[in-house]
Design an enzyme around this catalytic site. Sequence first.
Site, PDB file in Angstrom:
ATOM      1  CB  SER A 157      18.818 -92.558 -13.336  1.00 48.92           C
ATOM      2  OG  SER A 157      17.699 -92.228 -12.525  1.00 48.92           O
TER       3      SER A 157
ATOM      4  NE  ARG B 240      21.632 -97.181  -9.867  1.00 47.90           N
ATOM      5  CZ  ARG B 240      21.696 -96.045  -9.141  1.00 47.90           C
ATOM      6  NH1 ARG B 240      21.499 -94.880  -9.718  1.00 47.90           N
ATOM      7  NH2 ARG B 240      21.984 -96.095  -7.861  1.00 47.90           N
TER       8      ARG B 240
ATOM      9  CB  THR C  77      19.018 -87.316  -9.614  1.00 48.03           C
ATOM     10  OG1 THR C  77      19.051 -88.543 -10.357  1.00 48.03           O
ATOM     11  CG2 THR C  77      20.036 -86.355 -10.195  1.00 48.03           C
TER      12      THR C  77
ATOM     13  CB  CYS D 268      23.887-112.139 -13.011  1.00 48.94           C
ATOM     14  SG  CYS D 268      25.086-111.170 -13.970  1.00 48.94           S
TER      15      CYS D 268
ATOM     16  CB  CYS E  71      30.818-107.217 -14.853  1.00 48.40           C
ATOM     17  SG  CYS E  71      30.243-106.468 -13.320  1.00 48.40           S
TER      18      CYS E  71
ATOM     19  CB  CYS F  28      24.166-104.053 -11.600  1.00 46.86           C
ATOM     20  SG  CYS F  28      24.088-105.827 -11.254  1.00 46.86           S
TER      21      CYS F  28
ATOM     22  CB  CYS G 136      26.976-110.870  -7.893  1.00 48.52           C
ATOM     23  SG  CYS G 136      28.286-109.687  -8.328  1.00 48.52           S
TER      24      CYS G 136
END
Length: 596
Positions: A97, A350, A386, A543, A566, A569, A572
């Site tokens: 974050s 993310r 959050t 990506c 990977c 996130c 895709c």
Amino acid sequence: SKATVSVLNWERVTMKSLFANAFRSRLAPRTATFARRWCSDEVERDEMEYDVLIVGGGPSGLSTAIRLKQLAEADNGRELNVCVVEKGSMVGAHILSGACIEPKSLTELIPDWAEKGAPLETKVTEDEFHVLTKDKAHAVPSSLIPPQLDNHGNYLISLGSLCAWMGEQAEELGVDVFPGFAASQAMYDEEGRVVGIITDDKGISKAGEKKDVYQPGMILRAKQTIFAEGCRGSVTKTLFDKYDLRKDCQFQTYGLGIKEVWEIDPSKHREGLVRHTIGWPMTKAEGHDNTYGGSWMYHMGGNQVSLGFVTGLDYTNSYTRPYWEMQKWKTHPSIAEVLEGGKPVGYGARTLSEGGLLSLPKLTFPGGLLVGDTAGFLNLPKIKGTHTAMKSGMLAAEATYADLFKENEPEYGAEVATYKERFEGSWLHSELHQVRNVRQMFAKNFWAGVAYTGMTAMVTKGKEPVNLKHQHEDHETHKPLDQCKEIEYPKPDGKLTFDLLTSHARSQTAHEGDQPAHLKPKVWELAKEIDLGVYGGTLQKFCPAGVYEYVEKDGEKDLNISAQNCLHCKACDIKCGNIDWTVPEGGGGPNYDAAM
């Protein structure tokens, strides 16, 4: 009792081994037979039971666990067996974050968090908001900045560090916290109710064969299973389909956030400064057609800055590369001057659930419920999720305890009816209701969205008599490449801008290499025919981990998937429409450290 899971397979559990737990009568493992996903034969799995099982060790899942144990302790010390499973190698490893946190929910959950050493150390001292043109930064007067962007009283933190601390608090209350184990699927009883999960099998080769280190996943049964998987949860999306949880809400829309952490020249560091920007490079002149996006730069402690760029995944230009939008943004004079002489020390990415209140699904179903970003509790104009995720977990815990455990002997598969009522009667609902139309307005026109955000915050306060509709799902918005203006991006200079794989190395991502790919094209031919043939290969453009690449094979291009890169996130799964993101072996993925 039979113990088919090796000690080596469970050694990642930091709190205690499951074998120690197995000797408790409440957790005596049993064997059950379930079909494995990759092999045709059947496998025996050990089974363990809990009152409540929480899938995901992020802020919403850990808040749920802590609140449940607090309620049980207040109820004459009632025994309540709670477990959290987390797919990251440790609690916090997959957490990413900005993060500028509003401590409201944390204070409700743990009033003495400061005395207990919560890692909230850098208090916000300044707020700045700039509109960028290509060469200039225009400061917005404080009187015109919407109240949602007033960060007085907030803290600049590493959310991963906060989650690691929360995991410790949960363990001290008696919660079993097990990192390194992913939920591969929900488990149902004969009536179709959720009664737990099955964790990931380990030791399956790419060919689908059992390796010497093969270990079957566990069956974790629970009277209530709470899903806190984060954005686009892999099990959660199957629950959407099974229980039709999205039938009465609008579809979700998403953003992709790219983050870097830099150590900068101390003379340029302004500890406690929060700075946000909109405008360039997301402008028409650069090739964008009303693309939603913006940036942050947070001056944290230790001469570090957290900086990042969010691109709305409803963008239309098929040349768009979110990673390179971030690199391009760093070349703006007002950004570059801060970073000059510094060095990047962390990288990650993310997705965010941006749809808001009107995109929230039905939150409960037989045997379980949803909390946090897996449902979509983000407050978009605040650029914060959050405190909302934590509050959703606390409300879920209170409803679960009151409905199932307070005066009842709970059964498997019950639906927690009062969760919805508690949510609708909370400040969380009021906060999200006020801004329920913001993302939709941005989709109509970015600058109208800016004006509307200010109006709803300062004038109408969410009392508009309409609910605006989201226009298109993110995977529907790409234009064919021949209808798009090519976007120019800077070449990496190794000082301010970097090639993708150089940045990716700073995420410390690691997967077991010899395992089935967890990224699964639904129709392989569509990648070549549609994504490459019509849209110019968007998979390899959006990506942020270099997973997808179209390479020459036998004289023509075909899709190559480097699943070991990977970052989890889920972009895709969202933007392509032809990729099914499933969990790899637990413990794989990024390993974000305390700086992130």
